[in-house]
Design a protein around this motif. Structure first.
Motif, short mmCIF file in Angstrom:
data_model
loop_
_atom_site.label_atom_id
_atom_site.label_comp_id
_atom_site.label_asym_id
_atom_site.label_seq_id
_atom_site.Cartn_x
_atom_site.Cartn_y
_atom_site.Cartn_z
N VAL A 121 -4.49 5.24 0.19
CA VAL A 121 -3.51 4.79 1.32
C VAL A 121 -3.86 5.15 2.49
O VAL A 121 -3.71 4.06 3.39
CB VAL A 121 -2.24 5.42 0.99
CG1 VAL A 121 -1.20 5.26 2.04
CG2 VAL A 121 -1.44 5.21 -0.44
N GLY A 161 1.40 3.87 -3.14
CA GLY A 161 1.12 5.26 -2.93
C GLY A 161 2.25 6.07 -3.40
O GLY A 161 1.98 7.04 -3.80
N ARG A 162 3.44 5.68 -3.09
CA ARG A 162 4.57 6.42 -3.37
C ARG A 162 5.03 6.64 -4.95
O ARG A 162 5.32 7.47 -5.58
CB ARG A 162 5.74 5.91 -2.68
CG ARG A 162 5.66 6.30 -1.07
CD ARG A 162 6.96 5.62 -0.38
NE ARG A 162 8.02 6.24 -0.71
CZ ARG A 162 9.25 6.03 -0.21
NH1 ARG A 162 9.28 4.99 0.84
NH2 ARG A 162 10.37 6.73 -0.71
N LEU A 192 -2.09 4.30 -6.14
CA LEU A 192 -2.96 4.80 -4.94
C LEU A 192 -2.94 6.31 -4.53
O LEU A 192 -1.81 6.86 -4.40
CB LEU A 192 -2.70 3.83 -4.00
CG LEU A 192 -3.05 2.26 -4.02
CD1 LEU A 192 -2.49 1.65 -2.63
CD2 LEU A 192 -4.39 2.00 -4.55
N THR A 193 -3.97 6.71 -4.41
CA THR A 193 -4.14 8.17 -3.92
C THR A 193 -3.74 8.22 -2.48
O THR A 193 -3.97 7.18 -1.70
CB THR A 193 -5.56 8.82 -4.10
OG1 THR A 193 -6.52 8.01 -3.21
CG2 THR A 193 -6.07 8.69 -5.52
N ASN A 194 -3.32 9.38 -1.94
CA ASN A 194 -3.17 9.55 -0.62
C ASN A 194 -4.24 9.23 0.34
O ASN A 194 -4.04 8.55 1.28
CB ASN A 194 -2.61 10.99 -0.47
CG ASN A 194 -1.27 11.38 -0.99
OD1 ASN A 194 -0.51 10.24 -1.32
ND2 ASN A 194 -0.80 12.45 -1.17
N THR A 207 0.89 -1.24 -0.07
CA THR A 207 0.12 0.01 0.05
C THR A 207 0.90 1.21 -0.07
O THR A 207 0.62 2.09 -0.74
CB THR A 207 -0.99 -0.15 1.30
OG1 THR A 207 -1.77 -1.01 0.95
CG2 THR A 207 -1.80 1.13 1.37
#
Length: 126
Positions: A99, A89-90, A94-96, A85
């Motif tokens: 995450v 995100g990084r 995935l959006t913040n 996850t």
């Protein structure tokens, strides 16, 4: 308030929470690019599904020691999921917000797994 009787692994709240995270992970990875379907999407899906599967398998062994061991394996899969996850995100897959949601649910599930393991250990020592 009395807790409902556990008749099956399907009745375990910890397993229900694990299933919810797996469903969330499948939903979150639907928007991954096709090139990631068998790479990163597969990783997060497998690790999330493994948590609930290990809870069920451990329960099905019908021995406290085995159940505890499978709950520990589920904890390992949860840590794997948390790592995926963060990485996703990084790299922007995935959006913040997603995450944060997944990590919050992971924290809650981790606490549930820890509490269940401790409870089973206490019962085994009695």
């Amino acid at each position: 308030m009395e807790r409902p009787k556990v008749r099956s692994y399907r009745d375990l709240l910890v397993r229900k929470a694990a299933m919810d995270i797996a469903v969330d992970c499948y939903a979150a990875t639907k928007s991954f690019p096709a090139s990631e379907l068998y790479g990163m999407a597969s990783q997060i899906r497998r690790s999330s599904a493994s948590i609930a599967a290990n809870i069920a398998e451990g329960y099905g062994r019908e021995q406290t020691g085995s159940f505890i061991q499978f709950l520990r394996v589920a904890q390992g899969s949860l840590k794997e999921l948390e790592t995926h996850t963060i990485v996703f995100g990084r790299v922007g897959l995935l959006t913040n917000e997603m995450v944060a949601v997944l990590l919050s649910k992971s924290d809650d599930l981790g606490k549930m797994l820890h509490a269940m393991i401790r409870s089973l250990q206490r019962k085994a020592e009695e």
